[in-house]
Design a protein around this motif. Structure first.
Motif, PDB file in Angstrom:
ATOM      1  N   LYS A 109       0.847  -1.192   0.000  1.00  0.00           N
ATOM      2  CA  LYS A 109       0.000   0.000   0.000  1.00  0.00           C
ATOM      3  C   LYS A 109       0.885   1.246   0.000  1.00  0.00           C
ATOM      4  CE  LYS A 109      -3.505  -2.529   2.593  1.00  0.00           C
ATOM      5  NZ  LYS A 109      -2.671  -3.756   2.773  1.00  0.00           N
ATOM      6  N   GLU A 110       0.551   2.215  -0.856  1.00  0.00           N
ATOM      7  CA  GLU A 110       1.466   3.337  -1.078  1.00  0.00           C
ATOM      8  C   GLU A 110       0.812   4.715  -0.979  1.00  0.00           C
ATOM      9  OE1 GLU A 110       4.737   3.381  -1.584  1.00  0.00           O
ATOM     10  OE2 GLU A 110       5.082   1.220  -1.595  1.00  0.00           O
ATOM     11  N   GLY A 111      -0.511   4.791  -0.934  1.00  0.00           N
ATOM     12  CA  GLY A 111      -1.151   6.104  -0.899  1.00  0.00           C
ATOM     13  C   GLY A 111      -2.329   6.135   0.047  1.00  0.00           C
ATOM     14  N   ILE A 112      -2.521   7.273   0.741  1.00  0.00           N
ATOM     15  CA  ILE A 112      -3.637   7.413   1.669  1.00  0.00           C
ATOM     16  C   ILE A 112      -4.124   8.856   1.649  1.00  0.00           C
ATOM     17  CG2 ILE A 112      -2.216   7.960   3.707  1.00  0.00           C
ATOM     18  CD1 ILE A 112      -4.179   6.168   5.329  1.00  0.00           C
ATOM     19  N   ALA A 113      -5.442   9.037   1.742  1.00  0.00           N
ATOM     20  CA  ALA A 113      -6.020  10.383   1.751  1.00  0.00           C
ATOM     21  C   ALA A 113      -7.369  10.349   2.451  1.00  0.00           C
ATOM     22  CB  ALA A 113      -6.194  10.905   0.324  1.00  0.00           C
ATOM     23  N   PHE A 114      -7.675  11.428   3.178  1.00  0.00           N
ATOM     24  CA  PHE A 114      -9.005  11.581   3.747  1.00  0.00           C
ATOM     25  C   PHE A 114      -9.996  11.893   2.635  1.00  0.00           C
ATOM     26  CE2 PHE A 114      -6.740  12.333   7.741  1.00  0.00           C
ATOM     27  CZ  PHE A 114      -7.570  11.702   8.663  1.00  0.00           C
ATOM     28  N   LYS A 115     -11.004  11.048   2.481  1.00  0.00           N
ATOM     29  CA  LYS A 115     -12.127  11.359   1.601  1.00  0.00           C
ATOM     30  C   LYS A 115     -13.120  12.223   2.354  1.00  0.00           C
ATOM     31  CE  LYS A 115     -15.776   9.206  -1.182  1.00  0.00           C
ATOM     32  NZ  LYS A 115     -16.442   7.917  -1.529  1.00  0.00           N
ATOM     33  N   HIS A 116     -13.422  11.773   3.570  1.00  0.00           N
ATOM     34  CA  HIS A 116     -14.226  12.525   4.533  1.00  0.00           C
ATOM     35  C   HIS A 116     -13.553  12.351   5.895  1.00  0.00           C
ATOM     36  CE1 HIS A 116     -17.227  12.823   1.422  1.00  0.00           C
ATOM     37  NE2 HIS A 116     -17.374  11.511   1.380  1.00  0.00           N
ATOM     38  N   ALA A 117     -14.105  12.985   6.920  1.00  0.00           N
ATOM     39  CA  ALA A 117     -13.515  12.874   8.255  1.00  0.00           C
ATOM     40  C   ALA A 117     -13.477  11.432   8.736  1.00  0.00           C
ATOM     41  CB  ALA A 117     -14.295  13.744   9.241  1.00  0.00           C
ATOM     42  N   ASP A 118     -14.419  10.612   8.289  1.00  0.00           N
ATOM     43  CA  ASP A 118     -14.491   9.232   8.766  1.00  0.00           C
ATOM     44  C   ASP A 118     -14.185   8.200   7.684  1.00  0.00           C
ATOM     45  OD1 ASP A 118     -16.716   9.581   7.209  1.00  0.00           O
ATOM     46  OD2 ASP A 118     -18.143   8.745   8.653  1.00  0.00           O
ATOM     47  N   THR A 119     -13.687   8.652   6.524  1.00  0.00           N
ATOM     48  CA  THR A 119     -13.418   7.723   5.422  1.00  0.00           C
ATOM     49  C   THR A 119     -12.069   8.015   4.784  1.00  0.00           C
ATOM     50  OG1 THR A 119     -15.802   7.671   4.937  1.00  0.00           O
ATOM     51  CG2 THR A 119     -14.319   6.752   3.275  1.00  0.00           C
ATOM     52  N   LEU A 120     -11.292   6.951   4.601  1.00  0.00           N
ATOM     53  CA  LEU A 120      -9.993   7.064   3.948  1.00  0.00           C
ATOM     54  C   LEU A 120     -10.025   6.388   2.589  1.00  0.00           C
ATOM     55  CD1 LEU A 120      -7.646   6.042   6.919  1.00  0.00           C
ATOM     56  CD2 LEU A 120      -8.161   8.372   6.135  1.00  0.00           C
TER      57      LEU A 120
END
Length: 288
Positions: free
Chosen positions: A256-267
């Motif tokens: 796994k190489e990338g992570i971002a907040f989509k919403h406050a409770d969802t990545l």
């Protein structure tokens, strides 16, 4: 030939649908040119992510539709070689930042963070980025002795006019450490200031920080590993490990190489592709 291809495609689809992704929900299989996807950040439209690929790929920003995984737009960065692009961050407004900071051998002297206007990137096929160049204040040798190799960073966030880099432990005496370094978020040449370090875990195959993101509204920080996420909350200033550190096991190990907040409770989380299996975009819902 055609029948063989159809059968192969069918078997591949069955394999993907039967795969157990633990706590992750598969969103999309990404295009082949993003097989080495190395970082993502939410776009202003909240329906797309900006993405980059790492070394041996072009210096390109990709805009991906998170509903179907399709590439909506590509922007080339002029005068910006992709030595080892590893993460992408945002100021929460209109500027995105690309970290050319991959440094497996701890011997690079050309570490750079590129600044790009999202509005210009959307309007143009080529942009000329601003550049923050830096060196680590406590690195004296290139490379250092094997016991002191702590200068490979694949995770970047922006907070209060500064960049913060989270490093990988590449030392021969592996302790699962990540170090935090601070760099002014403006064009120029700087020394990266050491802030703190933290022992994440002691499993050499699973303690590397491969990406990071920060919720600009709440201050919550998430770090990504091969099978877990670390949540950082209630910290003081930029001492990010001074508060609550929560380790979340994803129950699915992969690159796994990338992570971002989509919403406050969802990545949103990305995984690099393999020879017979494309890169993937997942969703993960944070427990509160």
């Amino acid at each position: 030939m055609k029948i063989t291809f159809i059968v192969s495609l069918f078997l591949s689809s069955v394999t993907i649908s039967c795969q157990d992704y633990g706590k992750l929900k598969l969103n999309d299989i990404l295009p082949k040119e993003l097989n080495e996807i190395s970082g993502i950040i939410m776009a202003q439209d909240q329906e797309s992510v900006w993405a980059i690929a790492d070394s041996k790929n072009e210096g390109v920003l990709y805009l991906i539709d998170i509903k179907n995984g399709h590439i909506k737009h590509k922007t080339w960065l002029k005068d910006a070689i992709n030595v080892d692009w590893e993460d992408i961050a945002s100021d929460g407004k209109e500027t995105i930042f690309i970290a050319d900071t991959g440094n497996n051998d701890n011997d690079r002297k050309d570490l750079t963070i590129y600044h790009v206007s999202e509005n210009i990137a959307l309007a143009e096929k080529e942009v000329t980025p601003k550049k923050t160049r830096f060196r680590y204040e406590d690195q004296e040798e290139y490379p250092p002795k094997k016991k002191k190799r702590h200068f490979d960073a694949e995770a970047l966030i922006y907070k209060d006019q500064y960049f913060y880099l989270f490093t990988k432990d590449r030392s021969s005496d592996f302790e699962g450490l990540t170090r935090v370094y601070q760099v002014p978020a403006k064009p120029g040449n700087f020394e990266a200031k050491f802030i703190t370090e933290y022992n994440l875990c002691d499993d050499e195959d699973d303690c590397f920080v491969t990406a990071a993101d920060i919720n600009q509204k709440t201050g919550e920080i998430v770090l990504l590993g091969y099978n877990k996420v670390w949540k950082l909350n209630e910290y003081t200033g930029n001492d990010f490990f001074s508060g609550t550190v929560t380790k979340v096991k994803l129950k699915y190990s992969s690159q796994k190489e990338g992570i971002a907040f989509k919403h406050a409770d969802t990545l949103l989380i990305t995984e690099e592709g393999k020879k017979m299996d494309g890169a993937k975009l997942f969703e993960y819902h944070l427990d509160k």
